[in-house]
Motif scaffolding. Sequence first.
Motif, PDB file in Angstrom:
ATOM      1  N   ASP A  92      71.923  53.003  34.697  1.00 17.58           N
ATOM      2  CA  ASP A  92      73.083  52.459  33.990  1.00 17.58           C
ATOM      3  C   ASP A  92      74.033  51.720  34.920  1.00 17.58           C
ATOM      4  O   ASP A  92      74.649  50.728  34.527  1.00 17.58           O
ATOM      5  N   SER A  93      74.146  52.179  36.143  1.00 17.00           N
ATOM      6  CA  SER A  93      75.124  51.593  37.050  1.00 17.00           C
ATOM      7  C   SER A  93      74.732  50.209  37.553  1.00 17.00           C
ATOM      8  O   SER A  93      75.565  49.499  38.109  1.00 17.00           O
ATOM      9  N   VAL A  94      73.483  49.810  37.344  1.00 23.56           N
ATOM     10  CA  VAL A  94      73.044  48.507  37.863  1.00 23.56           C
ATOM     11  C   VAL A  94      72.556  47.554  36.779  1.00 23.56           C
ATOM     12  O   VAL A  94      72.211  46.414  37.076  1.00 23.56           O
ATOM     13  N   LYS A  95      72.529  48.018  35.559  1.00 27.38           N
ATOM     14  CA  LYS A  95      72.046  47.167  34.469  1.00 27.38           C
ATOM     15  C   LYS A  95      72.846  45.878  34.394  1.00 27.38           C
ATOM     16  O   LYS A  95      74.068  45.888  34.477  1.00 27.38           O
ATOM     17  N   GLY A  96      72.113  44.790  34.252  1.00 20.50           N
ATOM     18  CA  GLY A  96      72.756  43.488  34.159  1.00 20.50           C
ATOM     19  C   GLY A  96      73.074  42.855  35.494  1.00 20.50           C
ATOM     20  O   GLY A  96      73.446  41.680  35.551  1.00 20.50           O
ATOM     21  N   ARG A  97      72.934  43.613  36.579  1.00 22.86           N
ATOM     22  CA  ARG A  97      73.231  43.081  37.911  1.00 22.86           C
ATOM     23  C   ARG A  97      71.993  43.043  38.811  1.00 22.86           C
ATOM     24  O   ARG A  97      71.894  42.175  39.679  1.00 22.86           O
ATOM     25  N   PHE A  98      71.107  43.977  38.629  1.00 24.08           N
ATOM     26  CA  PHE A  98      69.913  44.074  39.458  1.00 24.08           C
ATOM     27  C   PHE A  98      68.681  43.722  38.634  1.00 24.08           C
ATOM     28  O   PHE A  98      68.629  43.993  37.435  1.00 24.08           O
ATOM     29  N   THR A  99      67.696  43.147  39.303  1.00 26.50           N
ATOM     30  CA  THR A  99      66.436  42.808  38.653  1.00 26.50           C
ATOM     31  C   THR A  99      65.272  43.225  39.544  1.00 26.50           C
ATOM     32  O   THR A  99      65.222  42.839  40.718  1.00 26.50           O
TER      33      THR A  99
END
Length: 119
Positions: A62-69
């Motif tokens: 949850d803490s990286v969703k939308g920022r990490f791939t």
Amino acid sequence: VQLQASGGGLVQAGGSLRLSCAASRRTFDSAYEMGWFRRAPGKEREFVAGIVWSGKNAYYGDSVKGRFTISQDNAKNMVYLQMSSLKPGDTAVYYCATRASESRPYNVWGQGTQVTVSS
């Protein structure tokens, strides 16, 4: 070496970094899924992202969703973690790991690479 993570470094908040994880051929062939985890000082290890070797399913903490791939290159036995909009809270040692099936825990770990995000 079965797994080797690289690409860590020092970056300013808001910046980007790409981590790489090289898998041995044996590890690659026996893996069902590859994941990235991190451990910050004084904190528990945290799941960051995972990708099934078929490349069809990827999921994130949850803490990286939308920022990490997370992505993979099967021809090179490589898995990547593209990190964007980095925050100081992303500072940690990042580890890549693999597991042989969905029902089994991650059991092969790389040595970790340090990511430091300055404010």
